[in-house]
Scaffold this motif. Structure first.
Motif, short mmCIF file in Angstrom:
data_model
loop_
_atom_site.label_atom_id
_atom_site.label_comp_id
_atom_site.label_asym_id
_atom_site.label_seq_id
_atom_site.Cartn_x
_atom_site.Cartn_y
_atom_site.Cartn_z
N THR A 137 -9.30 18.63 -4.79
CA THR A 137 -10.19 17.55 -4.40
C THR A 137 -10.57 16.38 -5.30
O THR A 137 -11.06 15.26 -4.85
CB THR A 137 -11.49 18.30 -3.71
N LEU A 189 -7.87 14.08 -5.19
CA LEU A 189 -7.90 13.28 -3.87
C LEU A 189 -8.93 12.22 -3.97
O LEU A 189 -8.91 11.10 -3.79
CB LEU A 189 -8.31 14.33 -2.73
N ALA A 190 -10.36 12.78 -4.65
CA ALA A 190 -11.36 11.79 -4.77
C ALA A 190 -11.04 10.66 -5.80
O ALA A 190 -11.25 9.39 -5.58
CB ALA A 190 -12.62 12.45 -5.26
N ASP A 191 -10.20 10.89 -6.76
CA ASP A 191 -9.80 9.90 -7.86
C ASP A 191 -8.81 8.93 -7.07
O ASP A 191 -9.07 7.61 -7.28
CB ASP A 191 -9.19 10.22 -9.06
N SER A 192 -8.03 9.19 -6.01
CA SER A 192 -6.88 8.62 -5.66
C SER A 192 -7.66 7.69 -4.47
O SER A 192 -7.35 6.45 -4.23
CB SER A 192 -5.65 9.19 -5.01
N HIS A 193 -8.58 8.24 -3.89
CA HIS A 193 -9.24 7.61 -2.76
C HIS A 193 -10.17 6.41 -3.35
O HIS A 193 -10.42 5.50 -2.51
CB HIS A 193 -10.31 8.62 -1.90
N ALA A 194 -10.87 6.81 -4.51
CA ALA A 194 -11.83 5.85 -5.02
C ALA A 194 -10.83 4.53 -5.51
O ALA A 194 -11.44 3.18 -5.30
CB ALA A 194 -12.44 6.20 -6.23
N GLU A 217 2.41 5.09 -0.16
CA GLU A 217 1.71 6.59 0.36
C GLU A 217 1.69 7.41 -0.66
O GLU A 217 2.49 7.42 -1.69
CB GLU A 217 2.98 7.24 1.26
N ALA A 244 -8.19 3.58 -3.96
CA ALA A 244 -7.81 2.70 -2.86
C ALA A 244 -8.82 2.10 -2.50
O ALA A 244 -8.79 0.75 -1.95
CB ALA A 244 -7.50 3.74 -1.84
N TRP A 245 -10.08 2.30 -2.50
CA TRP A 245 -11.41 1.60 -2.06
C TRP A 245 -11.27 0.33 -3.22
O TRP A 245 -11.79 -0.74 -2.57
CB TRP A 245 -12.52 2.35 -2.10
N GLN A 261 0.84 -1.26 -0.03
CA GLN A 261 -0.09 0.10 -0.14
C GLN A 261 0.85 1.14 -0.02
O GLN A 261 1.37 1.59 1.06
CB GLN A 261 -0.95 -0.09 1.34
#
Length: 118
Positions: free
Chosen positions: A102, A105-110, A87, A112-113, A85
């Motif tokens: 944002t 960040l939303a693209d990278s967060h999606a 950083e 990661a999920w 995983q």
């Protein structure tokens, strides 16, 4: 009588000296302790770092290479597939619109999920 009586002072000093002479050898006694031997290799606990930057005009750079927002998820998935995983270190120019930050960040967060669920 104007002289100080030093006899009690000498008595106290001699008593302290005797106590120190008796207790000083106790500080040098060692207690043998058998500690367990560990036969393990050192783990590399540093996660991989992905450098993500956004300049003032809104261009996205991953590891110094410019990518479009559509190609960002694929590039991040490619770098994350290398192992573990990683950083994500995000740097944005002061003039960058917050909306752009944002979105990234939303693209990278999606991503990661998606990786966590699969």
């Amino acid at each position: 009588m104007t002289e100080i009586n030093t006899t009690p002072l000498v008595d106290v000093m001699l008593v302290l000296l005797v106590i120190f002479i008796i207790t000083a050898p106790l500080f040098h006694q060692a207690v043998p302790v058998d500690l367990p031997r560990v036969e393990a290799s050192r783990l590399d606990d540093r996660p991989k770092v992905i450098a993500l930057a956004i300049d003032a005009s809104g261009k996205i750079f991953v590891e110094g290479l410019a990518v479009s927002r559509k190609a960002l998820a694929a590039r991040l998935a490619e770098l994350a597939a290398a192992g573990g995983q990683p950083e994500l270190h995000l740097r944005a120019d002061r003039g960058t619109r917050y909306e752009r930050v944002t979105d990234v960040l939303a693209d990278s967060h999606a991503l990661a999920w998606r990786e966590a669920l699969s």
